[in-house]
Design a protein around this motif. Sequence first.
Motif, PDB file in Angstrom:
ATOM      1  N   HIS A  77     -20.314 -14.101  -3.423  1.00  0.00           N
ATOM      2  CA  HIS A  77     -21.511 -14.561  -4.160  1.00  0.00           C
ATOM      3  C   HIS A  77     -22.318 -13.381  -3.740  1.00  0.00           C
ATOM      4  N   ASP A  78     -22.881 -12.907  -2.648  1.00  0.00           N
ATOM      5  CA  ASP A  78     -23.449 -11.613  -2.332  1.00  0.00           C
ATOM      6  C   ASP A  78     -23.402 -10.570  -3.353  1.00  0.00           C
ATOM      7  N   THR A  79     -22.177 -10.481  -3.488  1.00  0.00           N
ATOM      8  CA  THR A  79     -21.905  -9.231  -4.457  1.00  0.00           C
ATOM      9  C   THR A  79     -21.972  -9.668  -5.857  1.00  0.00           C
ATOM     10  N   GLY A  80     -22.038 -10.758  -6.282  1.00  0.00           N
ATOM     11  CA  GLY A  80     -22.338 -11.193  -7.575  1.00  0.00           C
ATOM     12  C   GLY A  80     -21.007 -11.756  -8.224  1.00  0.00           C
ATOM     13  N   ARG A  81     -20.164 -12.197  -7.401  1.00  0.00           N
ATOM     14  CA  ARG A  81     -18.921 -12.845  -7.822  1.00  0.00           C
ATOM     15  C   ARG A  81     -18.643 -14.131  -7.401  1.00  0.00           C
ATOM     16  N   SER A  82     -17.851 -14.630  -8.353  1.00  0.00           N
ATOM     17  CA  SER A  82     -17.334 -15.987  -8.262  1.00  0.00           C
ATOM     18  C   SER A  82     -16.619 -16.061  -6.945  1.00  0.00           C
ATOM     19  N   GLY A  83     -16.791 -17.376  -6.298  1.00  0.00           N
ATOM     20  CA  GLY A  83     -15.854 -17.474  -5.067  1.00  0.00           C
ATOM     21  C   GLY A  83     -14.225 -17.767  -5.812  1.00  0.00           C
ATOM     22  N   TRP A  84     -14.076 -17.925  -6.879  1.00  0.00           N
ATOM     23  CA  TRP A  84     -12.610 -17.897  -7.134  1.00  0.00           C
ATOM     24  C   TRP A  84     -11.833 -16.582  -7.002  1.00  0.00           C
ATOM     25  N   TRP A  85     -12.587 -15.587  -6.859  1.00  0.00           N
ATOM     26  CA  TRP A  85     -11.985 -14.187  -6.453  1.00  0.00           C
ATOM     27  C   TRP A  85     -11.368 -14.352  -5.086  1.00  0.00           C
ATOM     28  N   MET A  86     -11.608 -15.207  -4.434  1.00  0.00           N
ATOM     29  CA  MET A  86     -10.941 -15.327  -2.938  1.00  0.00           C
ATOM     30  C   MET A  86      -9.251 -15.495  -3.399  1.00  0.00           C
ATOM     31  N   LEU A  87      -8.752 -15.881  -4.654  1.00  0.00           N
ATOM     32  CA  LEU A  87      -7.569 -15.933  -4.865  1.00  0.00           C
ATOM     33  C   LEU A  87      -7.015 -14.494  -4.953  1.00  0.00           C
ATOM     34  N   LEU A  88      -7.514 -13.487  -4.684  1.00  0.00           N
ATOM     35  CA  LEU A  88      -7.150 -12.288  -4.722  1.00  0.00           C
ATOM     36  C   LEU A  88      -6.126 -12.100  -3.641  1.00  0.00           C
ATOM     37  N   TRP A  89      -6.312 -12.757  -2.461  1.00  0.00           N
ATOM     38  CA  TRP A  89      -5.115 -12.914  -1.414  1.00  0.00           C
ATOM     39  C   TRP A  89      -3.923 -13.148  -1.810  1.00  0.00           C
ATOM     40  N   VAL A  90      -3.649 -13.793  -3.052  1.00  0.00           N
ATOM     41  CA  VAL A  90      -2.287 -14.326  -3.291  1.00  0.00           C
ATOM     42  C   VAL A  90      -1.365 -12.867  -3.849  1.00  0.00           C
ATOM     43  N   VAL A  91      -2.177 -12.017  -4.155  1.00  0.00           N
ATOM     44  CA  VAL A  91      -1.641 -10.669  -4.977  1.00  0.00           C
ATOM     45  C   VAL A  91      -1.407  -9.938  -4.018  1.00  0.00           C
ATOM     46  N   PRO A  92      -0.222  -9.293  -3.397  1.00  0.00           N
ATOM     47  CA  PRO A  92       0.087  -8.745  -2.160  1.00  0.00           C
ATOM     48  C   PRO A  92      -0.331  -7.199  -2.554  1.00  0.00           C
ATOM     49  N   LEU A  93      -0.815  -6.569  -1.432  1.00  0.00           N
ATOM     50  CA  LEU A  93      -1.306  -5.327  -1.487  1.00  0.00           C
ATOM     51  C   LEU A  93      -2.650  -5.116  -2.358  1.00  0.00           C
ATOM     52  N   VAL A  94      -2.420  -5.097  -3.701  1.00  0.00           N
ATOM     53  CA  VAL A  94      -3.391  -4.632  -4.623  1.00  0.00           C
ATOM     54  C   VAL A  94      -4.787  -5.822  -4.211  1.00  0.00           C
ATOM     55  N   GLY A  95      -4.403  -7.023  -4.298  1.00  0.00           N
ATOM     56  CA  GLY A  95      -5.345  -8.117  -3.709  1.00  0.00           C
ATOM     57  C   GLY A  95      -6.048  -7.803  -2.598  1.00  0.00           C
ATOM     58  N   THR A  96      -5.561  -7.378  -1.468  1.00  0.00           N
ATOM     59  CA  THR A  96      -6.098  -6.869  -0.006  1.00  0.00           C
ATOM     60  C   THR A  96      -6.901  -5.970  -0.179  1.00  0.00           C
ATOM     61  N   ILE A  97      -6.560  -4.749  -1.175  1.00  0.00           N
ATOM     62  CA  ILE A  97      -7.365  -3.803  -1.336  1.00  0.00           C
ATOM     63  C   ILE A  97      -8.641  -4.032  -2.129  1.00  0.00           C
ATOM     64  N   ALA A  98      -8.524  -4.818  -3.261  1.00  0.00           N
ATOM     65  CA  ALA A  98      -9.824  -5.219  -3.937  1.00  0.00           C
ATOM     66  C   ALA A  98     -10.610  -6.115  -3.186  1.00  0.00           C
ATOM     67  N   TRP A  99      -9.903  -6.856  -2.343  1.00  0.00           N
ATOM     68  CA  TRP A  99     -10.756  -7.875  -1.368  1.00  0.00           C
ATOM     69  C   TRP A  99     -11.540  -6.929  -0.423  1.00  0.00           C
ATOM     70  N   LEU A 100     -11.122  -5.797   0.276  1.00  0.00           N
ATOM     71  CA  LEU A 100     -11.647  -5.254   1.086  1.00  0.00           C
ATOM     72  C   LEU A 100     -12.888  -4.385   0.245  1.00  0.00           C
ATOM     73  N   VAL A 101     -12.494  -3.956  -0.798  1.00  0.00           N
ATOM     74  CA  VAL A 101     -13.643  -3.080  -1.567  1.00  0.00           C
ATOM     75  C   VAL A 101     -14.962  -4.147  -1.826  1.00  0.00           C
ATOM     76  N   PHE A 102     -14.605  -5.323  -2.191  1.00  0.00           N
ATOM     77  CA  PHE A 102     -15.578  -6.437  -2.589  1.00  0.00           C
ATOM     78  C   PHE A 102     -16.359  -6.765  -1.327  1.00  0.00           C
ATOM     79  N   THR A 103     -15.756  -6.946  -0.301  1.00  0.00           N
ATOM     80  CA  THR A 103     -16.462  -7.305   0.950  1.00  0.00           C
ATOM     81  C   THR A 103     -17.189  -6.025   1.792  1.00  0.00           C
ATOM     82  N   LEU A 104     -16.789  -4.839   1.275  1.00  0.00           N
ATOM     83  CA  LEU A 104     -17.530  -3.848   1.910  1.00  0.00           C
ATOM     84  C   LEU A 104     -18.838  -3.226   1.091  1.00  0.00           C
ATOM     85  N   GLN A 105     -18.787  -3.823  -0.313  1.00  0.00           N
ATOM     86  CA  GLN A 105     -19.913  -3.694  -1.220  1.00  0.00           C
ATOM     87  C   GLN A 105     -21.086  -4.103  -0.657  1.00  0.00           C
TER      88      GLN A 105
END
Length: 123
Positions: A77-105
């Motif tokens: 929410h702090d980066t302006g995204r919906s909480g549904w983006w948490m489902l990125l964890w389901v996608v191997p590797l790409v989801g983890t990298i995207a999640w890391l980028v989102f949380t570092l912003q």
Amino acid sequence: MDWFLKALKKYSTFSGRAQRAEYWYFVLFYLLIILCASVVDGVTGLYQADIGAGLFGSLAFWGLLIPSISVGVRRLHDTGRSGWWMLLWVVPLVGTIAWLVFTLQDSTPGANEYGPNPKETPI
């Protein structure tokens, strides 16, 4: 430690925003707790290799599951995204990298649809 306790106090609050510091300190202490619980499991013989977990590690994981999800949603929410983006964890590797980028912003400046910027709000 204050950031971790702040996140625990809002353990089931999925609305609002969480700063980077709140999220990453929560992750740090979460990992330390899981590590210590796993060491205790190994030392006391409570670790079960067939299931890959021990009593204290499992208790720590399940006890901190809801707070970890809620602080993750608030961080998105702090980066302006919906909480549904948490489902990125389901996608191997790409989801983890995207999640890391989102949380570092950095936070979106000013208020967004999820509330005021916690950096700009006096404590």
